[in-house]
Design a protein around this motif. Structure first.
Motif, PDB file in Angstrom:
ATOM      1  N   SER A 145       0.827  -1.198   0.000  1.00  0.00           N
ATOM      2  CA  SER A 145       0.000   0.000   0.000  1.00  0.00           C
ATOM      3  C   SER A 145       0.867   1.256   0.000  1.00  0.00           C
ATOM      4  N   LEU A 146       0.255   2.402  -0.299  1.00  0.00           N
ATOM      5  CA  LEU A 146       0.974   3.678  -0.269  1.00  0.00           C
ATOM      6  C   LEU A 146       1.598   3.918   1.101  1.00  0.00           C
ATOM      7  N   GLN A 147       0.819   3.681   2.149  1.00  0.00           N
ATOM      8  CA  GLN A 147       1.323   3.926   3.489  1.00  0.00           C
ATOM      9  C   GLN A 147       2.436   2.949   3.850  1.00  0.00           C
ATOM     10  N   GLY A 148       2.284   1.686   3.459  1.00  0.00           N
ATOM     11  CA  GLY A 148       3.336   0.710   3.725  1.00  0.00           C
ATOM     12  C   GLY A 148       4.635   1.070   3.023  1.00  0.00           C
ATOM     13  N   TYR A 149       4.530   1.543   1.786  1.00  0.00           N
ATOM     14  CA  TYR A 149       5.715   1.995   1.038  1.00  0.00           C
ATOM     15  C   TYR A 149       6.370   3.176   1.760  1.00  0.00           C
ATOM     16  N   GLY A 150       5.524   4.117   2.214  1.00  0.00           N
ATOM     17  CA  GLY A 150       6.060   5.280   2.917  1.00  0.00           C
ATOM     18  C   GLY A 150       6.768   4.916   4.207  1.00  0.00           C
ATOM     19  N   PHE A 151       6.222   3.942   4.943  1.00  0.00           N
ATOM     20  CA  PHE A 151       6.854   3.532   6.195  1.00  0.00           C
ATOM     21  C   PHE A 151       8.214   2.879   5.949  1.00  0.00           C
ATOM     22  N   GLN A 152       8.383   2.249   4.778  1.00  0.00           N
ATOM     23  CA  GLN A 152       9.711   1.727   4.445  1.00  0.00           C
ATOM     24  C   GLN A 152      10.717   2.870   4.310  1.00  0.00           C
ATOM     25  N   LEU A 153      10.288   3.991   3.743  1.00  0.00           N
ATOM     26  CA  LEU A 153      11.166   5.154   3.620  1.00  0.00           C
ATOM     27  C   LEU A 153      11.486   5.740   4.991  1.00  0.00           C
ATOM     28  N   VAL A 154      10.496   5.717   5.899  1.00  0.00           N
ATOM     29  CA  VAL A 154      10.745   6.203   7.271  1.00  0.00           C
ATOM     30  C   VAL A 154      11.792   5.324   7.949  1.00  0.00           C
ATOM     31  N   ALA A 155      11.650   4.009   7.807  1.00  0.00           N
ATOM     32  CA  ALA A 155      12.589   3.072   8.425  1.00  0.00           C
ATOM     33  C   ALA A 155      14.002   3.250   7.880  1.00  0.00           C
ATOM     34  N   ASN A 156      14.104   3.684   6.603  1.00  0.00           N
ATOM     35  CA  ASN A 156      15.423   3.894   5.997  1.00  0.00           C
ATOM     36  C   ASN A 156      15.972   5.298   6.230  1.00  0.00           C
ATOM     37  N   GLY A 157      15.253   6.139   6.989  1.00  0.00           N
ATOM     38  CA  GLY A 157      15.746   7.472   7.312  1.00  0.00           C
ATOM     39  C   GLY A 157      15.598   8.478   6.187  1.00  0.00           C
ATOM     40  N   ILE A 158      14.757   8.173   5.195  1.00  0.00           N
ATOM     41  CA  ILE A 158      14.624   9.052   4.035  1.00  0.00           C
ATOM     42  C   ILE A 158      13.603  10.157   4.274  1.00  0.00           C
ATOM     43  N   THR A 159      12.534   9.847   5.003  1.00  0.00           N
ATOM     44  CA  THR A 159      11.519  10.853   5.302  1.00  0.00           C
ATOM     45  C   THR A 159      11.035  10.652   6.732  1.00  0.00           C
ATOM     46  N   SER A 160      10.101  11.490   7.160  1.00  0.00           N
ATOM     47  CA  SER A 160       9.618  11.419   8.539  1.00  0.00           C
ATOM     48  C   SER A 160       8.264  10.715   8.596  1.00  0.00           C
ATOM     49  N   PHE A 161       7.926  10.210   9.765  1.00  0.00           N
ATOM     50  CA  PHE A 161       6.645   9.529   9.965  1.00  0.00           C
ATOM     51  C   PHE A 161       5.494  10.477   9.686  1.00  0.00           C
ATOM     52  N   GLU A 162       5.581  11.718  10.177  1.00  0.00           N
ATOM     53  CA  GLU A 162       4.512  12.696   9.993  1.00  0.00           C
ATOM     54  C   GLU A 162       4.292  13.030   8.521  1.00  0.00           C
ATOM     55  N   GLU A 163       5.377  13.052   7.735  1.00  0.00           N
ATOM     56  CA  GLU A 163       5.254  13.357   6.311  1.00  0.00           C
ATOM     57  C   GLU A 163       4.487  12.251   5.584  1.00  0.00           C
ATOM     58  N   VAL A 164       4.756  11.014   5.931  1.00  0.00           N
ATOM     59  CA  VAL A 164       4.027   9.899   5.314  1.00  0.00           C
ATOM     60  C   VAL A 164       2.560   9.940   5.711  1.00  0.00           C
ATOM     61  N   GLU A 165       2.279  10.246   6.965  1.00  0.00           N
ATOM     62  CA  GLU A 165       0.901  10.361   7.422  1.00  0.00           C
ATOM     63  C   GLU A 165       0.177  11.486   6.687  1.00  0.00           C
ATOM     64  N   ARG A 166       0.864  12.604   6.496  1.00  0.00           N
ATOM     65  CA  ARG A 166       0.260  13.757   5.815  1.00  0.00           C
ATOM     66  C   ARG A 166      -0.103  13.432   4.374  1.00  0.00           C
ATOM     67  N   VAL A 167       0.784  12.732   3.697  1.00  0.00           N
ATOM     68  CA  VAL A 167       0.608  12.494   2.272  1.00  0.00           C
ATOM     69  C   VAL A 167      -0.316  11.304   1.988  1.00  0.00           C
ATOM     70  N   SER A 168      -0.124  10.208   2.720  1.00  0.00           N
ATOM     71  CA  SER A 168      -0.892   8.994   2.414  1.00  0.00           C
ATOM     72  C   SER A 168      -2.234   8.959   3.117  1.00  0.00           C
ATOM     73  N   GLY A 169      -2.341   9.654   4.260  1.00  0.00           N
ATOM     74  CA  GLY A 169      -3.592   9.663   4.998  1.00  0.00           C
ATOM     75  C   GLY A 169      -3.823   8.349   5.716  1.00  0.00           C
ATOM     76  N   ALA A 170      -4.843   8.334   6.528  1.00  0.00           N
ATOM     77  CA  ALA A 170      -5.179   7.105   7.268  1.00  0.00           C
ATOM     78  C   ALA A 170      -5.819   6.098   6.327  1.00  0.00           C
ATOM     79  N   GLU A 171      -5.411   4.865   6.457  1.00  0.00           N
ATOM     80  CA  GLU A 171      -5.983   3.815   5.622  1.00  0.00           C
ATOM     81  C   GLU A 171      -7.137   3.144   6.347  1.00  0.00           C
TER      82      GLU A 171
END
Length: 551
Positions: free
Chosen positions: A524-550
């Motif tokens: 999912s979009l959010q799952g993909y974003g959380f992979q970027l958070v885990a790799n230090g590429i972006t922040s958790f809040e940024e993924v939440e802002r962009v992907s929204g709640a699933e």
């Protein structure tokens, strides 16, 4: 002795920091390279970072796809702190806490924007501070040539010893330079009472550059823009749309202009259409390897229908353009229908929508089917006519790309059915849907480590197992105090499998589709974003802002 320096290496799967100790650093697919990554966009030995007497240099090793420094292909170039080198799906940022000498860069380019002085007006000093804080300084404002809508150069690039340009032209160039150096996509200048405010859109967010631009300076800037766009000078308070371009370092950048009456006067908005700020090939999008392989495979088929979905500004058109560039347009006839045509694709026939002439997506799509196309790109599916023709084209041996406004890939299926497309058409014609968003990436100069909260750990689940820290934004001069520098895509890919086609034929429910996807390769979009958070590429809040709640 060389100053201390290091490389921040980012790939879709991992991040690494490599300290530079005076030995060359090779990059490529071959295992002998220090930075080894299996990516079709990389050659076996792609490029090398090597020390020289005047600092560190990057050198392309006759690679297949080239080496880009700050978005521009180079053979070899001296590196300054903050410079970004991109090869295939690998992004490498050179960082040096100690300033490095000028090296091979053009000395006039480095000095073209002088540092602010006490004699400069406040608005000019503010613009120069933004320009000086930028990580990349490839040219100065006097190297920017202004070209009007007819293609005539009105203000050519000037040497340092040439006659000084008019103040309005000088400020216009300085504004454009600030956009270049901050990677802005839009420039807004709006009058407010006794002043005007200058803002730019960087990484999708508005940032204020100048809070108090004198109205007399703003009016002169409007005059420069009117001349560049060839506007009728007798029209004063009407909505005006136009364009002009600039030439800098043999590179052309187009600007779309909008002048609109507001409460305190005309508001000016410039849209920057700079191809250097967007990925141009599929491997540069930063997809997960399995997504890249599936999408590239679809691009090589004789017949298929591939849809991109997401909100306005999420990069759908960029993705479809990248798909087109994977196709050999010398051997295949590619035709696009767009509203409007923003970037030119060599070898493709590009047709703009003109509603005044009755040229709609559906009508033009029917007509171009008589132009013997192999590949068709339709800017957007807005109605059932366009959807039906696109799907019938895919079923009769054409490769069709298009976009649809939907929240995600599953939502796109229901969007097509809601438009009135027959379920059998959706089931048989559609091959792949890709949903995407753009998330801001953390500035590596100022990002800081933080401990994830319990709620964040629960939401990210397995992504963060064994990791005690994630990264959060801070803000510095390099990132305009936003904490972020650049953007990258977050993707969700749905492939139409036989079980999914069977479900779509029978008035599907959301839960039925999700049950099918549980047994397939799906992120999912959010799952993909959380992979970027885990790799230090972006922040958790940024993924939440962009992907929204699933749901």
């Amino acid at each position: 002795m060389l100053p201390m320096a290091f490389l921040e290496v980012s790939t879709p799967q991992w991040n690494r920091r490599i300290e530079l100790k005076g030995e060359p650093i090779g990059v490529g697919r071959h295992p002998d390279n220090t930075v080894q990554f299996n990516d079709d966009g990389l050659s076996r030995r792609h490029c090398v970072f090597e020390p020289r007497a005047d600092g560190w240099w990057v050198k392309d090793l006759a690679s297949r796809n080239g080496t880009k420094l700050n978005g521009v292909k180079v053979v070899e170039s001296h590196l300054n702190s903050g410079d970004v080198v991109r090869v295939g799906g690998v992004e490498i940022r050179f960082m040096s806490p100690v300033p490095v000498s000028g090296g091979g860069k053009n000395p006039k380019s480095a000095q073209a924007s002088a540092k602010p002085t006490q004699d400069e007006p406040g608005y000019e000093a503010a613009l120069r501070r933004v320009c000086e804080a930028a990580a990349s300084k490839q040219f100065g404002e006097r190297e920017i040539a202004l070209v009007d809508a007819r293609g005539m150069t009105l203000h050519g690039a000037a040497e340092d010893d040439a006659e000084a340009p008019a103040e309005s032209v000088q400020i216009m160039r300085l504004l454009l330079l600030a956009c270049f150096r901050s990677r802005a996509s839009d420039l807004h200048i709006e009058p407010k009472n006794e002043k005007a405010v200058v803002r730019i859109r960087v990484d999708g967010v508005m940032v204020t550059l100048v809070e108090e631009l004198p109205l007399n300076v703003f009016r002169r800037l409007i005059g420069v823009v009117r001349v560049l766009c060839q506007f009728d000078q007798s029209v004063k308070a009407e909505v005006l749309d136009g364009h002009f371009n600039v030439m800098v370092k043999s590179r052309r950048v187009d600007y779309r202009v909008s002048l609109t009456p507001s409460m305190h006067g005309m508001k000016l908005v410039l849209r920057v259409l700079d191809p250097a700020n967007a990925p141009s090939r599929l491997h540069e999008l930063g997809m997960l390897p399995w997504m890249y392989e599936k999408l590239r495979g679809a691009c090589n088929r004789d017949a298929a229908l591939v849809l991109a979905c997401g909100p306005t500004g999420s990069g759908k058109t960029t993705t479809l353009y990248s798909c087109l560039r994977e196709i050999d347009v010398e051997q295949r006839n590619a035709i696009t229908i767009e509203d409007p045509v923003e970037y030119q694709i060599d070898g493709a026939t590009q047709i703009p929508i003109d509603s005044k002439q009755g040229h709609t997506f559906g009508g033009l799509l029917r007509s171009i089917l008589r132009q013997d196309p192999d590949v068709i790109l339709v800017g957007e599916i807005r109605d059932v006519e366009t959807a039906n023709v696109a799907m019938q084209a895919a079923m009769t041996g054409h490769l069709v790309f298009s976009t649809v406004h939907a929240r995600d890939t599953i939502g796109s299926l229901f969007r097509l059915l809601d438009l009135g497309v027959e379920p059998y058409l959706v089931s048989s014609a559609l091959d792949m849907i890709i949903a995407q968003r753009l998330v801001r990436t953390l500035c590596t100069t100022c990002r800081r480590q933080v401990a994830p909260t319990l709620a964040q750990q629960m939401k990210m689940g397995k992504m963060i197992d064994g990791m005690g820290q994630i990264y959060a934004p801070t803000g510095c001069a390099v990132c305009l105090d936003t904490g972020f520098y650049g953007r990258r895509g977050v993707f969700e890919l749905l492939e139409m499998t036989d079980p999914l086609r069977d479900v779509v034929l029978k008035q599907p429910t959301l839960q039925q589709i999700r049950d099918i996807l549980k047994n397939s390769l799906f992120t999912s979009l959010q799952g993909y974003g959380f992979q970027l958070v885990a790799n230090g590429i972006t922040s958790f809040e940024e993924v939440e802002r962009v992907s929204g709640a699933e749901a």
